[in-house]
Design a protein around this motif. Structure first.
Motif, PDB file in Angstrom:
ATOM      1  N   PRO A   1      43.212  54.880  52.062  1.00 19.50           N
ATOM      2  CA  PRO A   1      42.454  54.414  53.229  1.00 19.50           C
ATOM      3  C   PRO A   1      41.057  53.925  52.846  1.00 19.50           C
ATOM      4  CG  PRO A   1      43.622  56.433  53.760  1.00 19.50           C
ATOM      5  CD  PRO A   1      43.816  56.209  52.283  1.00 19.50           C
ATOM      6  N   GLY A   2      40.714  52.771  53.363  1.00 20.16           N
ATOM      7  CA  GLY A   2      39.439  52.134  53.047  1.00 20.16           C
ATOM      8  C   GLY A   2      39.583  51.003  52.051  1.00 20.16           C
ATOM      9  N   TRP A   3      40.548  51.114  51.156  1.00 14.84           N
ATOM     10  CA  TRP A   3      40.718  50.092  50.129  1.00 14.84           C
ATOM     11  C   TRP A   3      41.364  48.821  50.659  1.00 14.84           C
ATOM     12  CZ3 TRP A   3      38.837  49.924  45.231  1.00 14.84           C
ATOM     13  CH2 TRP A   3      38.210  51.091  44.782  1.00 14.84           C
ATOM     14  N   GLU A   4      41.939  48.878  51.865  1.00 13.24           N
ATOM     15  CA  GLU A   4      42.480  47.649  52.449  1.00 13.24           C
ATOM     16  C   GLU A   4      41.373  46.642  52.754  1.00 13.24           C
ATOM     17  OE1 GLU A   4      41.120  50.142  55.807  1.00 13.24           O
ATOM     18  OE2 GLU A   4      42.297  50.534  53.984  1.00 13.24           O
ATOM     19  N   ARG A   5      40.113  47.100  52.733  1.00 16.15           N
ATOM     20  CA  ARG A   5      38.979  46.198  52.970  1.00 16.15           C
ATOM     21  C   ARG A   5      38.670  45.333  51.744  1.00 16.15           C
ATOM     22  NH1 ARG A   5      34.289  50.180  54.702  1.00 16.15           N
ATOM     23  NH2 ARG A   5      33.106  48.221  54.587  1.00 16.15           N
ATOM     24  N   LEU A   6      39.079  45.791  50.554  1.00 18.40           N
ATOM     25  CA  LEU A   6      38.709  45.075  49.329  1.00 18.40           C
ATOM     26  C   LEU A   6      39.271  43.653  49.279  1.00 18.40           C
ATOM     27  CD1 LEU A   6      37.211  45.207  46.645  1.00 18.40           C
ATOM     28  CD2 LEU A   6      39.287  46.143  45.607  1.00 18.40           C
ATOM     29  N   PRO A   7      40.566  43.414  49.581  1.00 22.46           N
ATOM     30  CA  PRO A   7      41.058  42.030  49.528  1.00 22.46           C
ATOM     31  C   PRO A   7      40.367  41.094  50.519  1.00 22.46           C
ATOM     32  CG  PRO A   7      42.893  43.590  49.580  1.00 22.46           C
ATOM     33  CD  PRO A   7      41.655  44.368  49.889  1.00 22.46           C
ATOM     34  N   LEU A   8      39.763  41.669  51.562  1.00 15.37           N
ATOM     35  CA  LEU A   8      39.109  40.852  52.585  1.00 15.37           C
ATOM     36  C   LEU A   8      37.653  40.559  52.266  1.00 15.37           C
ATOM     37  CD1 LEU A   8      40.526  42.657  55.764  1.00 15.37           C
ATOM     38  CD2 LEU A   8      41.442  40.637  54.589  1.00 15.37           C
ATOM     39  N   LEU A   9      37.129  41.191  51.208  1.00 12.52           N
ATOM     40  CA  LEU A   9      35.732  40.986  50.845  1.00 12.52           C
ATOM     41  C   LEU A   9      35.518  39.522  50.457  1.00 12.52           C
ATOM     42  CD1 LEU A   9      33.092  42.597  50.504  1.00 12.52           C
ATOM     43  CD2 LEU A   9      33.691  42.864  48.085  1.00 12.52           C
ATOM     44  N   ASP A  10      34.579  38.871  51.136  1.00 14.68           N
ATOM     45  CA  ASP A  10      34.421  37.420  50.970  1.00 14.68           C
ATOM     46  C   ASP A  10      32.970  37.018  51.196  1.00 14.68           C
ATOM     47  OD1 ASP A  10      35.137  34.685  50.712  1.00 14.68           O
ATOM     48  OD2 ASP A  10      35.429  34.509  52.875  1.00 14.68           O
ATOM     49  N   PRO A  11      32.049  37.489  50.344  1.00 10.44           N
ATOM     50  CA  PRO A  11      30.629  37.163  50.558  1.00 10.44           C
ATOM     51  C   PRO A  11      30.382  35.664  50.448  1.00 10.44           C
ATOM     52  CG  PRO A  11      30.896  38.960  48.963  1.00 10.44           C
ATOM     53  CD  PRO A  11      32.246  38.362  49.187  1.00 10.44           C
ATOM     54  N   GLU A  12      29.649  35.135  51.396  1.00 10.60           N
ATOM     55  CA  GLU A  12      29.376  33.701  51.407  1.00 10.60           C
ATOM     56  C   GLU A  12      28.654  33.257  50.142  1.00 10.60           C
ATOM     57  OE1 GLU A  12      27.371  30.289  54.326  1.00 10.60           O
ATOM     58  OE2 GLU A  12      27.358  32.408  54.902  1.00 10.60           O
ATOM     59  N   LYS A  13      27.768  34.092  49.608  1.00  8.91           N
ATOM     60  CA  LYS A  13      26.982  33.719  48.436  1.00  8.91           C
ATOM     61  C   LYS A  13      27.851  33.553  47.193  1.00  8.91           C
ATOM     62  CE  LYS A  13      24.608  36.794  46.218  1.00  8.91           C
ATOM     63  NZ  LYS A  13      23.622  37.835  45.810  1.00  8.91           N
ATOM     64  N   GLU A  14      29.091  34.090  47.218  1.00  9.91           N
ATOM     65  CA  GLU A  14      29.967  33.997  46.057  1.00  9.91           C
ATOM     66  C   GLU A  14      31.062  32.939  46.210  1.00  9.91           C
ATOM     67  OE1 GLU A  14      31.460  37.821  45.021  1.00  9.91           O
ATOM     68  OE2 GLU A  14      29.476  38.764  44.972  1.00  9.91           O
ATOM     69  N   ARG A  15      31.003  32.156  47.262  1.00  7.84           N
ATOM     70  CA  ARG A  15      32.063  31.158  47.491  1.00  7.84           C
ATOM     71  C   ARG A  15      31.875  29.901  46.651  1.00  7.84           C
ATOM     72  NH1 ARG A  15      31.921  31.661  54.074  1.00  7.84           N
ATOM     73  NH2 ARG A  15      32.780  33.790  54.205  1.00  7.84           N
ATOM     74  N   ASP A  16      30.685  29.609  46.218  1.00 11.45           N
ATOM     75  CA  ASP A  16      30.418  28.437  45.382  1.00 11.45           C
ATOM     76  C   ASP A  16      30.963  27.166  46.023  1.00 11.45           C
ATOM     77  OD1 ASP A  16      29.576  26.953  43.156  1.00 11.45           O
ATOM     78  OD2 ASP A  16      31.494  27.223  42.130  1.00 11.45           O
ATOM     79  N   GLY A  17      30.702  27.012  47.310  1.00 10.96           N
ATOM     80  CA  GLY A  17      31.108  25.802  48.010  1.00 10.96           C
ATOM     81  C   GLY A  17      32.507  25.824  48.573  1.00 10.96           C
TER      82      GLY A  17
END
Length: 411
Positions: free
Chosen positions: A188-204
């Protein structure tokens, strides 16, 4: 210097985590990423070293269940967030944290410790061996086509909000965990990891997107990905970046890849972490234009040799006496008789006067444990010694796995 090694108090997490960030270059993480690791930190498994009121060393552990050959899920410590301040190097701080941590793993009754290494040269001396490898690719989708199996056209694909579809995706992932060594059953809680999507790391690139594969109303696969648009004088040349893709059968698997290959306005598809025996390699028309590369992934350390070797199954019958060296965890030193087959195994200590069949260190056992590293290959490098003719071939066959071990995500 008088350094104090102690369990982390929740009130000290901010300074402890900042010490870790500085050790890894000092670039601040996105707030949502920092919040996730704050939520996942197990404070009774986290250690800090303090020089007065300054944190100068960090190490953490996650409570994992790791799939092993045969499909069993084995309790393991996921070693993580390890750092020593640059001002305090070469003083034995890392060794003291590794010592304390492995003693704690043993006290908890966990047979394994696992990690991913920021620098591969560090952890071999503590008994960790490279047990799995990851595959990356940069595919020219204008020149590489897919040959898909029968039934692919029967799979329905639809876009879904990644967060809303998370439960369906996690259900697919959970069904696959026992089928491949090295996968982690997400707590429980680790289902959040695949959804992690910081805008600063998208590189466009776009925000994270999700497509579900369905058959008869049931979710049988999913893909998480983003698209980075790009254009030049000749036209569009966007990139599809695949973060995660799982499917329960070949047709659903092929349908998802075909979709990703055919996204409009794109000419490249990239991924950074797939199994080295990914079936995609058998679907592509030109593997050379996939620009494949490999990298060390999961490192495994046997903390309790007997319990660890009993927890997995063996691909063929094996009966060998292993002479194990382990100076860092001396309770593993000595001779162990391993008797196993595809259904069960036993591994018991025997008298040191008993004749040994193979001699190796715990590091080599860790490398071979998930079935992805050949004992014969280690022997060819001088890392395993055959003491009874035929024992190496017997053990090498038994330790193998029908599918390559794979760690789907870091920690």
């Amino acid at each position: 210097m008088t350094a104090e090694l102690r369990e982390l108090d929740q009130s000290d997490w901010k300074q402890w985590y900042e010490t870790l960030i500085v050790a890894f270059g000092g670039v601040a993480e996105a707030p949502e990423e920092k919040a996730l690791w704050d939520a996942l930190t197990e404070f009774d498994r986290a250690l800090g070293i303090w020089d007065g009121d300054v944190c100068v060393g960090t190490a953490g552990g996650f409570s994992f269940r790791l799939s092993v050959p045969g499909g069993a899920l084995v309790d393991a410590t996921g070693v993580t967030m390890v750092s020593v301040a640059a001002t305090h190097r070469r003083r034995g701080l890392l060794t003291s944290m590794m010592r304390r941590q492995l003693d704690d793993v043993r006290r908890r009754g966990e047979a394994l410790a696992v990690l991913t290494a920021s620098e591969p040269a560090i952890y071999g001396r503590f008994g960790y061996g490279i047990a799995s490898t990851s595959l990356r690719a940069d595919i020219d989708t204008t020149r590489v086509r897919l040959s898909v199996p029968e039934g692919t056209d029967d799979v329905r694909l639809r876009y879904a909000d990644p967060a809303a579809a998370s439960a369906d995706c996690e259900a697919v992932y959970a069904r696959l965990v026992p089928t491949r060594p090295g996968m982690l059953a997400r707590q429980p809680g680790w289902e959040r990891l695949p959804l992690l999507d910081p805008e600063k790391e998208r590189d466009g690139a776009s925000p994270l997107q999700c497509v579900l594969a369905e058959r008869d109303g049931e979710t049988v696969g999913y893909a998480l990905f983003s698209v980075k648009p790009d254009w030049d004088f000749q036209g569009p040349k966007g990139e599809v970046r695949v973060k995660q893709l799982d499917a329960l059968d070949p047709a659903a698997y092929a349908a998802l890849w075909r979709f990703l290959f055919d996204i409009d306005l794109t000419s490249r598809l990239t991924f950074r972490n797939r199994p080295v025996d990914d079936p995609l390699l058998h679907l592509v028309s030109d593997v050379r234009r996939c620009d494949l590369g490999f990298r060390d992934s999961l490192y495994v350390r046997l903390v309790d040799v007997g319990a660890a070797l009993e927890a997995r199954a063996y691909r063929a019958p094996v009966d060998v006496v292993l002479d194990v060296r382990d100076s860092f965890c001396p309770w593993n030193e000595g001779r162990w008789r391993l008797h196993g087959d595809p259904r069960s195994a036993s591994c018991k200590r025997v008298d040191d006067a008993a004749s040994a069949d193979l001699s190796l260190s715990v590091r080599e056992l860790g490398a071979a444990y998930l079935g992805g590293t050949s004992l014969a290959g280690l022997a060819a490098a001088g890392r395993v010694r055959e003491l009874r003719p035929g024992a190496l071939a017997e053990a090498d066959l038994a330790f193998g796995s029908a599918v390559a071990p794979w760690l789907p995500h870091g920690f």
